[in-house]
Design a protein around this motif. Structure first.
Motif, mmCIF file in Angstrom:
data_model
loop_
_atom_site.group_PDB
_atom_site.id
_atom_site.type_symbol
_atom_site.label_atom_id
_atom_site.label_comp_id
_atom_site.label_asym_id
_atom_site.label_seq_id
_atom_site.Cartn_x
_atom_site.Cartn_y
_atom_site.Cartn_z
ATOM 1 N N CYS A 138 37.376 48.867 42.714
ATOM 2 C CA CYS A 138 37.048 47.809 43.620
ATOM 3 C C CYS A 138 36.872 46.462 42.351
ATOM 4 N N GLY A 139 36.668 46.331 41.406
ATOM 5 C CA GLY A 139 35.894 44.856 41.213
ATOM 6 C C GLY A 139 34.945 44.637 41.129
ATOM 7 N N ARG A 174 42.137 43.412 41.929
ATOM 8 C CA ARG A 174 41.566 44.072 42.523
ATOM 9 C C ARG A 174 40.341 44.972 41.287
ATOM 10 N N MET A 175 40.646 45.175 40.231
ATOM 11 C CA MET A 175 39.993 45.545 39.771
ATOM 12 C C MET A 175 38.678 44.951 39.222
ATOM 13 N N ASP A 229 44.390 38.819 47.686
ATOM 14 C CA ASP A 229 44.733 37.443 47.713
ATOM 15 C C ASP A 229 43.705 36.976 48.972
ATOM 16 N N ILE A 230 44.001 37.320 49.452
ATOM 17 C CA ILE A 230 42.770 35.848 50.401
ATOM 18 C C ILE A 230 40.738 35.772 50.115
ATOM 19 N N ILE A 231 40.413 36.836 49.478
ATOM 20 C CA ILE A 231 39.393 36.428 49.026
ATOM 21 C C ILE A 231 38.837 38.259 48.506
ATOM 22 N N PRO A 232 39.115 37.920 46.810
ATOM 23 C CA PRO A 232 38.848 38.867 46.344
ATOM 24 C C PRO A 232 37.286 39.488 46.602
ATOM 25 N N THR A 288 42.643 33.226 43.482
ATOM 26 C CA THR A 288 43.572 33.226 42.423
ATOM 27 C C THR A 288 45.068 33.488 42.506
ATOM 28 N N HIS A 289 44.454 33.875 43.602
ATOM 29 C CA HIS A 289 47.031 34.216 44.155
ATOM 30 C C HIS A 289 47.216 32.249 44.907
#
Lengths: 429, 164
Positions: free
Chosen positions: A373-374, A397-398, B17-20, B39-40
């Motif tokens: 989950c990064g 993701r990571m 995308d919405i919130i890492p 980031t998106h």
């Protein structure tokens, strides 16, 4: 999304309709909105802080049932940053004050521990984590929800549900050498698409289930959410009984299956014997290609991760260890191995599996979510490729949007760690 | 009624995308909103104004169960998300925290970046002020309407508990 189905139904029920009927005190069928009792509730360190805030907003002083409420510190465990450490302080304090079960650093991934220790066939389980669906492997209705929903569950032991329609996935045949349950579920996700089962239950059935252990089923159920499913579910049978026995919980066993005349929205046949090892390409889980196809030729990898709630069980580690035994990893590849729970860690230790990985050149981390989950334990660098046995490969993701995550089975991951590029495990097995 | 400027997004917008995940260390909506779509769509948090509307494709909000996603959008001042379809957990989370969402494929398709849209929830009506197109959407079922009109699940539950 909000379509409510009304009208006449047959008498037959799917597994989920049976469980939700029992928990709502009346006969319910797909499409109905209901309020149902919940048997188990949990949250993890990413979602628990919000759930605690929401719970406190209610002004309630007690959990509906502390012995059926659990908190896990697995996503950033041990924490790599001050803010995360402070979240953990908040969770520990709440769990201790309310006498809820607390699984702190090193205990493992929530879904693995829940299934080992708590989840029973016929249960309704809600967790503040999308991969809560893993619990369907033992015939429970296990659904992921957000923090507010889980807070309501913690406080009242009930919540609202829409009874999902079910897709039946009938499995026949047996896996060829080198093909594993991970390849099956990636195949199904590729076929359905990332939203192909949105709001639906994916129920697995068929002759092949006899040979599928609960560990295999957990891998499959775990990833049903990647096709949008509300839950994935397996019947409770001999395999379920032997799993519960193994964990000293055979008294919790009950047989559970759908009625013959249950109604399905869709029926899908999958012949396991024709499946190939597959890989899911960045940045979408449903971008599934055979490992021997042109798309995957000569893809160099920089990091391999063997672990997670999808594939961090002892059965997965055994497969990977049998491949890398006595070998050395490819230069330039980092290999991270993470047992899914403390129990898995102990088994791997006793069976000499950790030594095999260590000799191979892998880095072995404490039980938990790891780099999946990064947040910690293996964020990849810009432009790097990661081959992972986890469940999600979204951009970032990571922890790095400039990296690329490929998903595969533990066998494909192990073989590829030796060659340094994505490799067909059938070449070695 | 809501009137807002449209920001257009594609299919399968996921919660990373919405919130890492790296920003899940706060539960504060304003703080979360600073990293929304970081980031998106870099710069989105600066571009979006209070009351703006998102129009997106299929499966909006797929992925993790993080409630931080609808909260980040709410913190940014997004007044409604219109999409062809929503991922299940996002849909629940949005309702539970009081972020209005509308499933309406025609409207999601028919609206372009920068259009101004008027939404009448009670009537189930969307109006694109730029093109003049009108769209109907199915209002929430009675069951969910009670939760939404109470201002979210916690307020609904508290009210219910008091009445019992």
């Amino acid at each position: 999304m909000f379509r409510e189905r009304k009208g006449k139904f047959g008498l037959g029920k799917t597994i989920v309709e049976k469980i939700l009927s029992e928990h709502s005190g009346r006969d319910v069928h797909a499409g109905e909105f209901i309020v149902a009792d919940i048997d188990l509730v949990f949250a993890q360190d990413g979602t628990a802080p919000l759930a605690i805030d929401a719970f406190n907003q209610l002004g309630k002083r007690k959990l509906f049932s502390p012995e059926h409420s659990a908190f896990f510190i697995d996503h950033a465990s041990p924490p790599a940053r001050r803010e995360l450490a402070n979240d953990h302080v908040k969770i520990r304090k709440f769990a201790n004050e309310h006498l809820a079960a607390l699984f702190d650093i090193g205990e493992g991934v929530c879904h693995q521990v829940m299934t080992e220790k708590f989840t029973c066939p016929g249960n309704v389980l809600i967790g503040a984590d999308s991969h809560t669906v893993t619990g369907g492997a033992v015939g429970a209705f296990a659904v992921g929800m957000g923090s507010t929903d889980v807070a309501a569950g913690l406080a009242y032991g009930r919540n609202w549900f829409r009874v999902p329609e079910t897709f039946k996935i009938r499995l026949s045949g047996a896996f060829e050498k080198g093909v594993f349950p991970k390849d099956l579920i990636l195949h199904v996700i590729g076929m359905l698409g990332a939203d192909g089962a949105n709001y639906k239950c994916l129920e697995f059935a068929g002759e092949s289930l006899k040979g599928m252990s609960v560990s295999d089923r957990m891998t499959v159920a775990n990833m049903t959410v990647e096709a949008g499913a509300k839950c994935g579910i397996f019947p409770s049978d001999e395999q379920t009984l032997s799993f519960l026995k193994e964990h000293g919980r055979e008294d919790k066993f009950r047989k559970l299956e759908s009625d013959r005349d249950a109604e399905y929205e869709k029926e899908i046949e999958v012949d396991l014997s024709v499946l190939k090892p597959v890989v899911s390409l960045p940045h979408r889980v449903d971008k599934v290609f055979p490992v021997d196809g042109d798309e995957l030729e000569n893809i160099r990898i920089h990091q391999v991760f063997i672990g997670s709630c999808t594939n961090g069980r002892i059965e997965d580690l055994r497969v990977a260890a049998s491949i890398v035994r006595g070998k050395k990893k490819s230069r330039g590849v980092r290999v991270i191995v993470i047992p899914a729970s403390r129990l898995t860690f102990e088994q791997a230790l006793d069976e000499g599996i950790l030594k095999i990985f260590n000799d191979f050149g892998a880095s072995i981390n404490n039980p938990g979510c790891g780099p999946c989950c990064g947040v910690h334990q293996g964020v990849p660098g810009d432009g790097e490729n990661v081959l992972s046995t986890s469940n999600r490969n979204f951009k970032g993701r990571m922890g790095n949007p400039e990296a690329f995550v490929y998903l595969c089975s533990p066998a494909t991951a192990a073989v590829s760690a030796m060659t340094g590029k994505i490799t067909d495990p059938r070449k070695i097995l | 009624m809501i009137t807002g400027k449209v920001h257009k997004f594609g299919d399968n917008i996921n919660t990373d995308d919405i919130i890492p995940a790296t920003y899940l260390v706060t539960t504060d909506e304003k703080e979360l909103s600073k990293h929304c779509f970081e980031t998106h769509s870099p710069g989105f948090n600066k571009k979006a104004e209070k009351g703006d509307v998102i129009a997106a494709g299929e499966n909006f909000g797929c992925g993790s169960s993080r409630e931080h996603a609808p909260r980040a959008l709410k913190g940014l001042g997004i007044s409604c998300v219109i999409a062809k379809s929503f991922a299940r957990i996002f849909c629940r989370n949005a309702i539970n925290i009081g972020l209005p969402i509308i499933e309406c494929p025609d409207a999601a398709d028919g609206m372009d970046e920068g259009n101004t849209v008027e939404i009448k929830f009670e009537e189930g009506m969307l109006y694109n002020k730029r093109t003049g197109d009108r769209y109907r959407f199915t209002p929430y079922p009675e069951f969910l309407h009670r939760i939404i009109s109470a201002g979210g699940l916690m307020k609904y539950a508290r009210r219910k508990a008091k009445n019992v």
